[in-house]
Design a protein around this motif. Structure first.
Motif, mmCIF file in Angstrom:
data_model
loop_
_atom_site.group_PDB
_atom_site.id
_atom_site.type_symbol
_atom_site.label_atom_id
_atom_site.label_comp_id
_atom_site.label_asym_id
_atom_site.label_seq_id
_atom_site.Cartn_x
_atom_site.Cartn_y
_atom_site.Cartn_z
ATOM 1 N N TYR A 346 38.281 -93.777 -49.155
ATOM 2 C CA TYR A 346 37.318 -92.597 -49.644
ATOM 3 C C TYR A 346 36.035 -93.222 -50.095
ATOM 4 O O TYR A 346 35.861 -94.439 -50.469
ATOM 5 C CB TYR A 346 37.914 -91.949 -50.681
ATOM 6 N N PHE A 347 34.774 -92.583 -49.673
ATOM 7 C CA PHE A 347 33.725 -92.790 -50.470
ATOM 8 C C PHE A 347 33.744 -92.248 -52.101
ATOM 9 O O PHE A 347 34.111 -91.387 -52.205
ATOM 10 C CB PHE A 347 32.729 -91.952 -49.515
ATOM 11 N N HIS A 348 33.132 -93.288 -52.455
ATOM 12 C CA HIS A 348 32.792 -93.023 -54.169
ATOM 13 C C HIS A 348 31.570 -92.814 -54.496
ATOM 14 O O HIS A 348 30.811 -94.102 -54.830
ATOM 15 C CB HIS A 348 33.696 -93.957 -54.852
ATOM 16 N N PRO A 349 30.784 -91.718 -54.375
ATOM 17 C CA PRO A 349 29.460 -91.698 -54.764
ATOM 18 C C PRO A 349 29.333 -91.949 -56.181
ATOM 19 O O PRO A 349 30.033 -91.541 -56.990
ATOM 20 C CB PRO A 349 29.021 -90.184 -54.111
ATOM 21 N N ASP A 350 28.102 -92.572 -56.539
ATOM 22 C CA ASP A 350 27.636 -92.606 -57.760
ATOM 23 C C ASP A 350 26.637 -91.402 -58.295
ATOM 24 O O ASP A 350 25.849 -90.940 -57.510
ATOM 25 C CB ASP A 350 27.076 -93.941 -57.936
ATOM 26 N N PHE A 351 26.859 -91.001 -59.505
ATOM 27 C CA PHE A 351 26.082 -89.917 -60.085
ATOM 28 C C PHE A 351 25.293 -90.584 -61.194
ATOM 29 O O PHE A 351 25.470 -91.283 -61.818
ATOM 30 C CB PHE A 351 27.117 -89.028 -60.681
ATOM 31 N N PRO A 352 23.937 -90.087 -61.140
ATOM 32 C CA PRO A 352 23.130 -90.515 -61.924
ATOM 33 C C PRO A 352 23.534 -90.613 -63.660
ATOM 34 O O PRO A 352 23.242 -91.589 -64.398
ATOM 35 C CB PRO A 352 21.812 -89.609 -62.047
ATOM 36 N N SER A 353 24.439 -89.660 -63.998
ATOM 37 C CA SER A 353 24.815 -89.544 -65.471
ATOM 38 C C SER A 353 25.695 -90.291 -65.574
ATOM 39 O O SER A 353 26.435 -90.377 -66.889
ATOM 40 C CB SER A 353 24.830 -88.203 -65.739
ATOM 41 N N ALA A 354 26.564 -90.811 -64.669
ATOM 42 C CA ALA A 354 27.825 -91.688 -64.817
ATOM 43 C C ALA A 354 27.592 -93.162 -64.649
ATOM 44 O O ALA A 354 26.733 -93.477 -63.978
ATOM 45 C CB ALA A 354 28.841 -90.986 -64.011
ATOM 46 N N GLU A 355 28.783 -93.766 -65.116
ATOM 47 C CA GLU A 355 28.615 -95.201 -65.134
ATOM 48 C C GLU A 355 28.948 -95.322 -63.688
ATOM 49 O O GLU A 355 30.095 -94.820 -63.149
ATOM 50 C CB GLU A 355 29.474 -95.951 -66.173
ATOM 51 N N PRO A 356 28.250 -96.430 -62.973
ATOM 52 C CA PRO A 356 28.536 -96.947 -61.569
ATOM 53 C C PRO A 356 29.916 -97.224 -61.526
ATOM 54 O O PRO A 356 30.359 -97.992 -62.601
ATOM 55 C CB PRO A 356 27.458 -97.884 -61.223
ATOM 56 N N THR A 357 30.705 -97.088 -60.421
ATOM 57 C CA THR A 357 32.208 -97.603 -60.146
ATOM 58 C C THR A 357 31.896 -98.746 -59.135
ATOM 59 O O THR A 357 30.797 -98.875 -58.458
ATOM 60 C CB THR A 357 32.996 -96.580 -59.553
ATOM 61 N N GLY A 358 33.071 -99.491 -58.859
ATOM 62 C CA GLY A 358 33.070 -100.629 -57.962
ATOM 63 C C GLY A 358 32.435 -101.912 -58.439
ATOM 64 O O GLY A 358 31.689 -101.944 -59.473
ATOM 65 N N ALA A 359 31.954 -102.834 -57.635
ATOM 66 C CA ALA A 359 31.364 -103.977 -58.037
ATOM 67 C C ALA A 359 29.905 -104.055 -57.981
ATOM 68 O O ALA A 359 29.493 -102.863 -57.129
ATOM 69 C CB ALA A 359 31.929 -105.134 -56.635
ATOM 70 N N ALA A 360 29.432 -104.651 -58.845
ATOM 71 C CA ALA A 360 27.864 -104.597 -58.827
ATOM 72 C C ALA A 360 27.006 -104.963 -57.578
ATOM 73 O O ALA A 360 27.522 -106.051 -56.834
ATOM 74 C CB ALA A 360 27.391 -105.550 -59.907
ATOM 75 N N PRO A 361 26.176 -104.011 -56.973
ATOM 76 C CA PRO A 361 25.470 -104.501 -55.661
ATOM 77 C C PRO A 361 24.835 -106.012 -55.873
ATOM 78 O O PRO A 361 24.013 -106.146 -56.807
ATOM 79 C CB PRO A 361 24.550 -103.507 -55.399
ATOM 80 N N THR A 362 24.780 -106.693 -54.674
ATOM 81 C CA THR A 362 24.148 -108.071 -54.920
ATOM 82 C C THR A 362 22.973 -108.127 -53.512
ATOM 83 O O THR A 362 22.393 -109.028 -53.396
ATOM 84 C CB THR A 362 24.846 -109.085 -54.715
ATOM 85 N N GLY A 363 23.037 -106.977 -52.684
ATOM 86 C CA GLY A 363 22.377 -107.139 -51.643
ATOM 87 C C GLY A 363 20.757 -106.691 -51.813
ATOM 88 O O GLY A 363 20.448 -106.174 -52.934
ATOM 89 N N PRO A 364 20.187 -106.418 -50.593
ATOM 90 C CA PRO A 364 18.937 -105.911 -50.683
ATOM 91 C C PRO A 364 18.711 -104.308 -50.970
ATOM 92 O O PRO A 364 19.802 -103.708 -50.638
ATOM 93 C CB PRO A 364 18.359 -106.249 -49.290
ATOM 94 N N THR A 365 17.545 -103.964 -51.229
ATOM 95 C CA THR A 365 17.437 -102.390 -51.419
ATOM 96 C C THR A 365 16.903 -101.864 -49.914
ATOM 97 O O THR A 365 15.915 -102.391 -49.475
ATOM 98 C CB THR A 365 16.426 -102.111 -52.582
ATOM 99 N N THR A 366 17.568 -100.908 -49.517
ATOM 100 C CA THR A 366 17.125 -100.284 -48.158
ATOM 101 C C THR A 366 17.112 -98.613 -48.298
ATOM 102 O O THR A 366 17.448 -98.158 -49.337
ATOM 103 C CB THR A 366 18.365 -100.539 -46.997
ATOM 104 N N ASP A 367 16.333 -98.210 -47.326
ATOM 105 C CA ASP A 367 16.247 -96.808 -47.233
ATOM 106 C C ASP A 367 17.170 -96.310 -46.386
ATOM 107 O O ASP A 367 17.181 -96.529 -45.296
ATOM 108 C CB ASP A 367 14.851 -96.127 -46.804
ATOM 109 N N PRO A 368 18.260 -95.347 -46.979
ATOM 110 C CA PRO A 368 19.364 -94.935 -45.943
ATOM 111 C C PRO A 368 19.085 -93.780 -45.201
ATOM 112 O O PRO A 368 19.676 -93.678 -43.914
ATOM 113 C CB PRO A 368 20.226 -94.405 -46.952
ATOM 114 N N TYR A 369 17.709 -93.578 -45.155
ATOM 115 C CA TYR A 369 17.453 -92.292 -44.101
ATOM 116 C C TYR A 369 16.439 -92.971 -43.174
ATOM 117 O O TYR A 369 16.033 -92.429 -42.328
ATOM 118 C CB TYR A 369 16.286 -91.521 -44.741
#
Length: 389
Positions: A346-369
Motif C-alpha cells: 500500500y501507499f502510505h502518504p504523509d500528512f503535514p500534521s502527522a509524524e512521517p512514517t517509514g525510513a527517512a528520505p536520503t535522496g534528492p528533492t524532485t518535482d513529482p509533477y
C-alpha cells in the motif's frame, strides 16, 4: 513450412464478458461525469471580469527490450518480464514565512476561510479551463501555483493537477491504423485493452482500496512466464521483491480513503510497429490521488504516481503467445509522497500534521509533477523528497 503468417483470428480475445461490460460501464460513467457543463452565471461573470482586467493590464503594459528467438519458439520471455524502479518520494516539509503568507492572502483573498470577498467562484469547476490532451513530452515542469491548502471540497487546490483530466477521460487513445499483419480494428482493440489495464490498475475505486485488479490481469498473456505469477504473488504476499505498487495503485482502506471520486490523470499513449512484426504500445501517465485519514480527520494530502508501461501484441501464428492478450515489455514507476521502505502493498502518504512514517528520505528533492524528463533520468533508486504535492 511456409513463413507466411496465418490469417489473424477474427474472434474477440477471451476476456470474460463481465469484465468488458464493467469496464465499459465505468468508462462511460467517468466520461459522462466529466463532460463539459454549461458555465454557471457566476462563472460567466468571473470570466468576463478577468477578460476585462487582462485587457486593462495589457493596455498599461503589464502583464532494455528482448527479441523472440525464432520461428514458433516464442519470445525470450525470461528476459521480457519487465523492470521497475522502486523510487518513493516522501513528503517534503516546506515552511512558508508569515510575511509571505500575508502577501499571498492579499493577492488572493479567497484563501481566507469563509471567503468573505466572494472568491468562491475559483472553486467552480466551470471556471477552471481543462488542459488539452498531452500529445508529446512537455518541455518543462508545470508552473508554480498559489500555495493553497487542499480541502475536502477542493482536494486539488494548490496542485498543478487542478486542470488535468478526471480519471479515464485523461486516457485518450490515438487513432488506430493497420500494423503489419494486424488490421486497424485489431490494433484498436489492443489499444482498448491497454486502456482497460491502465484504468483498472490505477483508477478503479476497488483497486485503489486494495481489491484484486481482475480486469487488468485479464488483459495479460498467461503464456508469458512468471509475469502473472509474480503479480499474483505481489498481491497476495507483498514484499520488497514482490511489490504490487510497481504495477497497481493501492491504499490501505483501514488507514486512508480517497477524497471524492476523482483521480486526476495526465499523460499519453502511443503505438508503433515492433521489431518482431507486432504492435508495441507505450503509455506514460501520472495519477494524482487526494486522500484523507479514516480516523475522522479532515486533513487532505495527495500522492502522485507516474507510470511508464510498454505492452506488446504479437502474432500467435508466429510466436507462442495467447491470441488476443498483451505481454509486458517494460514497466517503471515513481511515487511521490509515500513512506520510504514500506513494502506491505500500500501507499502510505504523509500528512503535514502527522509524524512521517517509514525510513527517512536520503535522496534528492524532485518535482513529482514534472513530466518533461524520462522516468529515472539521472537518478538512482534512493528514496528522496518531493518539492510539492
Amino acid at each position: 513450412m511456409s513463413d507466411k503468417p496465418a490469417e489473424e483470428p477474427s474472434s474477440i480475445p477471451e476476456i470474460p464478458d463481465d469484465v468488458w461490460e464493467q469496464f465499459a460501464r465505468d468508462t462511460e460513467r467517468d466520461i459522462r461525469a466529466s463532460a463539459p457543463k454549461e458555465p454557471s452565471a457566476r462563472a460567466r461573470e468571473v470570466t468576463e471580469r478577468l477578460k476585462k482586467d487582462d485587457s486593462r493590464a495589457k493596455r498599461k503594459g503589464k502583464g532494455k527490450r528482448q527479441e523472440p528467438e525464432g520461428w514458433r519458439t516464442g519470445p525470450a520471455w525470461q528476459e521480457m518480464n519487465g523492470r521497475a524502479r522502486r523510487r518513493r518520494r516522501a513528503w517534503a516539509v516546506l515552511g512558508v514565512p508569515l510575511a509571505i503568507a500575508v502577501a499571498v492572502v492579499a493577492m488572493k483573498p479567497s484563501l481566507i476561510p469563509g471567503d468573505p470577498f466572494g472568491g468562491k467562484a475559483d472553486s467552480d469547476p466551470a471556471a477552471v479551463a481543462p488542459l488539452a490532451p498531452e500529445t508529446a513530452a512537455p518541455t518543462a515542469a508545470p508552473s508554480a501555483v498559489d500555495p493553497e491548502t487542499p480541502t475536502l471540497d477542493r482536494p486539488f487546490a494548490g496542485s498543478p493537477a487542478l486542470n488535468w483530466a478526471d480519471g479515464a477521460v485523461g486516457i485518450v487513445l490515438p487513432k488506430a491504423k493497420a500494423v503489419g499483419v494486424f488490421s486497424k480494428d485489431r490494433v484498436q482493440l489492443a489499444l482498448k485493452q491497454a486502456e482497460m489495464f491502465l484504468v483498472d490498475a490505477n483508477l478503479d475505486p476497488k483497486t485503489i482500496a486494495g481489491a484484486r485488479p481482475a480486469a487488468a490481469l485479464a488483459v495479460l498473456d498467461p503464456k508469458q512466464p512468471d509475469m502473472l505469477t509474480r503479480l499474483n504473488t505481489s498481491l497476495s504476499t507483498p514484499a520488497k521483491a514482490h511489490d504490487p505498487l510497481l504495477m497497481f495503485s493501492r491504499f490501505d482502506p483501514k488507514q486512508v480513503r480517497l477524497v471524492g471520486d476523482v483521480v486526476k490523470t495526465r499523460g499519453r499513449i502511443t503505438f508503433k510497429k515492433g521489431e518482431h512484426s507486432g504492435v508495441e504500445i507505450h503509455a506514460d501517465y501520472t495519477f494524482v490521488y487526494p486522500v484523507v485519514r479514516t480516523d475522522g480527520s479532515t486533513e487532505v494530502t495527495r500522492t502522485i504516481v507516474r507510470r511508464v508501461l510498454d505492452l506488446q501484441l504479437l502474432d500467435p501464428a508466429r510466436y507462442q503467445v495467447t491470441a488476443g492478450r498483451l505481454s509486458v515489455l517494460n514497466y517503471d514507476a515513481d511515487f511521490g509522497n509515500t513512506a520510504c521502505q514500506v513494502y506491505d502493498g500500500y501507499f502510505h502518504p504523509d500528512f503535514p500534521s502527522a509524524e512521517p512514517t517509514g525510513a527517512a528520505p536520503t535522496g534528492p528533492t524532485t518535482d513529482p509533477y514534472d513530466r518533461s524528463k524520462a522516468l529515472g533520468a539521472g537518478e538512482d533508486e534512493t528514496c528522496g523528497t518531493v518539492s510539492r504535492t
